[in-house]
Design an enzyme around this catalytic site. Structure first.
Site, PDB file in Angstrom:
ATOM      1  N   LYS A  11       0.858  -1.186   0.000  1.00  0.00           N
ATOM      2  CA  LYS A  11       0.000   0.000   0.000  1.00  0.00           C
ATOM      3  C   LYS A  11       0.893   1.235   0.000  1.00  0.00           C
ATOM      4  O   LYS A  11       1.753   1.384   0.862  1.00  0.00           O
ATOM      5  CB  LYS A  11      -0.887   0.013   1.250  1.00  0.00           C
ATOM      6  CG  LYS A  11      -2.155   0.832   1.097  1.00  0.00           C
ATOM      7  CD  LYS A  11      -3.158   0.094   0.217  1.00  0.00           C
ATOM      8  CE  LYS A  11      -4.586   0.493   0.571  1.00  0.00           C
ATOM      9  NZ  LYS A  11      -5.561  -0.287  -0.224  1.00  0.00           N
ATOM     10  N   THR A  56      -3.480  -5.509   1.060  1.00  0.00           N
ATOM     11  CA  THR A  56      -2.896  -4.175   1.160  1.00  0.00           C
ATOM     12  C   THR A  56      -3.675  -3.326   2.160  1.00  0.00           C
ATOM     13  O   THR A  56      -3.110  -2.425   2.789  1.00  0.00           O
ATOM     14  CB  THR A  56      -2.863  -3.475  -0.214  1.00  0.00           C
ATOM     15  OG1 THR A  56      -4.189  -3.295  -0.703  1.00  0.00           O
ATOM     16  CG2 THR A  56      -2.052  -4.297  -1.208  1.00  0.00           C
ATOM     17  N   HIS A 249      19.211  26.669 -13.653  1.00  0.00           N
ATOM     18  CA  HIS A 249      19.957  27.676 -14.398  1.00  0.00           C
ATOM     19  C   HIS A 249      19.383  29.082 -14.198  1.00  0.00           C
ATOM     20  O   HIS A 249      18.163  29.281 -14.204  1.00  0.00           O
ATOM     21  CB  HIS A 249      19.952  27.342 -15.887  1.00  0.00           C
ATOM     22  CG  HIS A 249      20.563  26.016 -16.214  1.00  0.00           C
ATOM     23  ND1 HIS A 249      21.907  25.760 -16.055  1.00  0.00           N
ATOM     24  CD2 HIS A 249      20.016  24.863 -16.680  1.00  0.00           C
ATOM     25  CE1 HIS A 249      22.161  24.514 -16.410  1.00  0.00           C
ATOM     26  NE2 HIS A 249      21.037  23.949 -16.798  1.00  0.00           N
TER      27      HIS A 249
END
Length: 298
Positions: A11, A56, A249
């Site tokens: 999960k 799960t 940048h």
């Protein structure tokens, strides 16, 4: 004939907020916990038999129950409790991987006598991954989205030039990056020898920042190595650190059309494309074990 390869299930991103009430003063731990289990799971893939499957939903419930039963004093220790539980309690599970992200909160100033009002901090996210195979624990802590910037003491010149090179050399530029770091502890188990996870995290973060600030940079690669090397030099419990540094940048704006001179004062920030610098720094004699994980990239 097809053959089943590596597989796991669990999960993901269970959000758990634990409030600890110390009288009128409250304390918060805010985590996202992902559980991944592997082991004797061939049958569920090949025949549909669920005989070895812990649901799960049960793994999710375990996260919440453990937050109550064991508390959350650190992301790493909480993950260790969970990993050991799943391997030790389920005969079909031979390995558990717990990934944790921790979100920081700080108290709102002037919160009166109660101490129960907080504001979410917006710097980095703390991370941890704990893997247990029934014998050894591997703990990889880290952070992501820690944005840092130097306004000077950075240059970039002397690089290879070909017919497609347009970037001008510079001896004074802004150096900015969004630090993604993961470090592996030498500790493999034993509560009596476990590191002080919170203190280690704070110290490691501090060394990363100090190295970034103190290094005169001729390249982001050089800065990356200085950051990793400082951690390995100063934290004996850490054997390996992997850094992923996207170059945020900043380019000088051409102000000449307006009759203005730009003396390294006005820049525009380009968010993409970006240079991506990655490397691992190891303690001498250690072997690299932190995997390249593209989910950590910005």
């Amino acid at each position: 004939m097809p053959v089943l390869g590596q597989n796991q299930y669990g999960k993901a991103e269970n959000r758990v907020l634990k409030v600890t009430r110390d009288g009128a003063v409250h304390h918060l731990k805010d985590l996202s916990v992902s559980v991944s289990l592997s082991g004797d799971m061939d049958a569920v893939h090949l025949t549909g038999s669920n005989a070895h499957v812990l649901t799960t939903d049960a793994t999710k419930n375990t996260v919440f129950a453990f937050a109550k039963e064991h508390g959350i004093d650190s992301a790493e220790r909480f993950g260790v409790h969970l990993a050991r539980h799943f391997v030790d309690s389920q005969s079909a599970v031979t390995s558990a991987r717990i990934r944790v992200e921790e979100y920081g909160w700080e108290r709102i100033a002037g919160d009166g006598p109660g101490g129960h009002s907080f504001v979410r901090t917006g710097q980095e996210t703390r991370t941890a991954q704990i893997t247990f195979d029934g014998t050894d624990l591997t703990v990889v802590s880290g952070l992501k989205d820690l944005v840092v910037l130097n306004t000077t003491d950075s240059e970039f010149r002397g690089y290879v030039k070909d017919r497609y090179t347009t970037l001008p050399e510079t001896d004074d530029r802004i150096l900015a990056t969004q630090v993604h770091a993961r470090w592996r502890y030498s500790w493999t188990g034993g509560e009596e020898t476990a590191p002080d996870w919170d203190a280690c995290y704070a110290a490691t973060r501090g060394h990363l920042l100090r190295a970034f600030a103190d290094t005169y940079s001729r390249s982001l690669q050089q800065t990356l190595y200085a950051m990793g090397a400082r951690v390995v030099d100063h934290r004996p419990e850490i054997d390996e650190i992997r850094l992923s540094l996207p170059n945020r940048h900043h380019f000088l704006v051409d102000l000449s059309p307006f009759g203005l001179k730009n003396d390294n004062e006005v820049y525009y920030a380009a968010d993409r494309p970006y240079g991506l610098i990655e490397a691992t720094v190891l303690r001498e004699g250690a072997e690299a074990a932190i995997p390249v994980d593209l989910t950590n990239l910005p």
